[in-house]
Design a protein around this motif. Structure first.
Motif, short mmCIF file in Angstrom:
data_model
loop_
_atom_site.label_atom_id
_atom_site.label_comp_id
_atom_site.label_asym_id
_atom_site.label_seq_id
_atom_site.Cartn_x
_atom_site.Cartn_y
_atom_site.Cartn_z
N HIS A 97 0.98 -7.13 3.34
CA HIS A 97 0.65 -6.26 2.20
C HIS A 97 -0.68 -6.64 1.55
O HIS A 97 -1.09 -7.79 1.62
N TYR A 100 0.48 -7.40 -3.10
CA TYR A 100 1.95 -7.27 -3.13
C TYR A 100 2.53 -7.66 -4.49
O TYR A 100 2.15 -8.67 -5.06
N ALA B 48 2.89 -2.36 -3.67
CA ALA B 48 1.65 -2.93 -3.15
C ALA B 48 0.60 -1.83 -3.07
O ALA B 48 0.93 -0.64 -3.18
N ARG B 51 -0.41 -1.52 3.08
CA ARG B 51 0.35 -2.36 4.01
C ARG B 51 -0.14 -2.07 5.42
O ARG B 51 -0.44 -0.91 5.75
N CYS B 104 5.90 -10.43 2.88
CA CYS B 104 5.71 -9.91 1.53
C CYS B 104 4.87 -10.85 0.67
O CYS B 104 4.43 -10.46 -0.41
#
Lengths: 123, 267
Positions: A97, A100, B48, B51, B104
């Motif tokens: 990401h 994030y 976010a 990605r 993540c």
């Protein structure tokens, strides 16, 4: 590199070698430098134009971001289970990401959508 | 002799050649992604900005539909392309939950910086942008031609402006009355530390105190921003031009600072 780019590159290499040999026998003047620069710029413009034209022939890479109904109907546990299956089938699968903060349920579903779409896409 | 570029800068320049971008109008990160076989999608992503998903050489970049400005979209796509072309490894191993957790997490800081360098050098190539950066007076209006020509965000354009500007100027982003970051030009004589308090006599400080912000550049004493600097006289003239950054995840004040006297001394 495309075929036309390779042809042009080969041509440029031969022309350059020939020009270098010729240049060894003659003095370089400001006018010659200016003309050489203009020639090089023209070749770069042509190569750039060819690169853009060749890419324009290919289909768009902007694809729908919509999440399919089957994934929308899944609960988070089902999404994670399916991602887990895909990971076993495609060990090189990875994601990351930018900026994030957290992973919402919808983000989880869009992650699965992206994974399924990539799997379905041909090489 | 041409100076040697760092690897991320060289990769960004090589990509411009590969995609055939010879003018600002031909720079388009979606086209760059296309050249590399990367799909781009705009859609749901709330936790976010963007990605990237990869399976082998296949990749898809999803940009959050919360990001509505072209400039920020371009930056997000090109940053992810930067990771791709730099060959940054993404987590592939471990059990599902640790893989998920690693995916993540924010990436390594050096990798983030390098991906940013690729993005900046590709979207705002030095040879094309430098001619826009020698101008005076220096304020946020001086940055607008870069934003318009290269379709980049105000923040990214302002940072690139001061990077390439020969005059003494700096861009400061502050929020909640504190400095978040500062980017000075090479000739700017002082620096503000992260978390430094923003003085209420500055335009940004006035905004944090009153909630209002003038949209015109204003001359101030340098002490409004640098009260303890040993390199800038407190009474030196400093021009500040400030604007609120309205983008999601921002909301603070972007200030362009210019020291005209120092610029004249360096000239």
């Amino acid at each position: 590199m495309t075929e036309s780019q390779r042809d042009l590159k080969a041509f440029m290499a031969i022309a350059q070698a020939s020009a270098v040999e010729e240049a060894k026998l003659m003095p370089t003047t400001p006018d010659i430098k200016k003309r050489a620069h203009a020639l090089a710029e023209m070749a770069r413009d042509r190569l750039a134009s060819m690169a853009r034209e060749e890419r324009a022939k290919r289909p768009s890479n902007v694809v729908s971001g919509a999440i399919r109904a089957a994934i929308q109907a899944m609960n988070p546990a089902q999404v994670i289970a399916r991602l887990s299956e895909l990971r076993v089938l495609h060990p090189g699968m990875s994601f990351a990401h930018l900026d994030y903060e957290d992973m919402t349920e919808e983000d989880l579903r869009s992650a699965l959508e992206d994974a399924e779409s990539l799997v379905e896409r041909g090489d | 002799m041409a100076r040697r570029l760092s690897r991320p800068r060289q990769i960004a320049r090589d990509l411009l050649v590969q995609v055939g971008a010879r003018t600002p109008a031909e720079i388009d990160p979606i086209e760059t992604a296309k050249e590399l076989g990367i799909e781009v999608t705009f859609g749901h992503l709330s936790g976010a900005t963007a990605r990237i998903y990869r399976i082998g050489s296949k990749a898809r970049i999803r940009v959050s539909n919360k990001i509505v400005t072209v400039g920020r979209r371009h930056r997000a796509i090109m940053h992810e392309v930067g990771h791709y072309v730099l060959g940054h490894e993404l987590p592939e191993e471990g059990d599902l939950m640790s893989w998920f957790h690693m995916s993540c997490k924010r990436r390594d800081k050096q990798e983030e910086r390098d991906a940013d360098i690729v993005a900046v050098e590709h979207l705002l190539p030095e040879p094309m942008v430098r001619p826009y950066c020698a101008t005076t007076p220096i304020d946020l209006d001086a940055v607008k031609p870069i934003e318009r020509t290269f379709r980049t965000s105000p923040v990214m354009s302002a940072i690139r402006f001061v990077e390439l500007c020969p005059h003494a100027c700096a861009v400061v982003y502050s929020n909640h009355g504190r400095v978040v970051w500062m980017k000075p030009s090479r000739t700017f004589p002082s620096y503000l530390a992260k978390h430094a308090e923003v003085n209420a006599s500055s335009l940004a400080g006035g905004f944090f105190a009153s909630g209002t912000l003038s949209d015109a550049p204003r001359p101030l004493f340098a002490s409004s921003w640098f009260p303890e600097s040993t390199k800038i006289a407190p009474s030196a003239e400093l021009i500040e031009h400030a604007a609120v950054v309205p983008e999601p995840g921002w909301g603070g004040v972007l200030s362009m600072l210019w020291l005209p006297e120092a610029s004249r001394a360096n000239a």
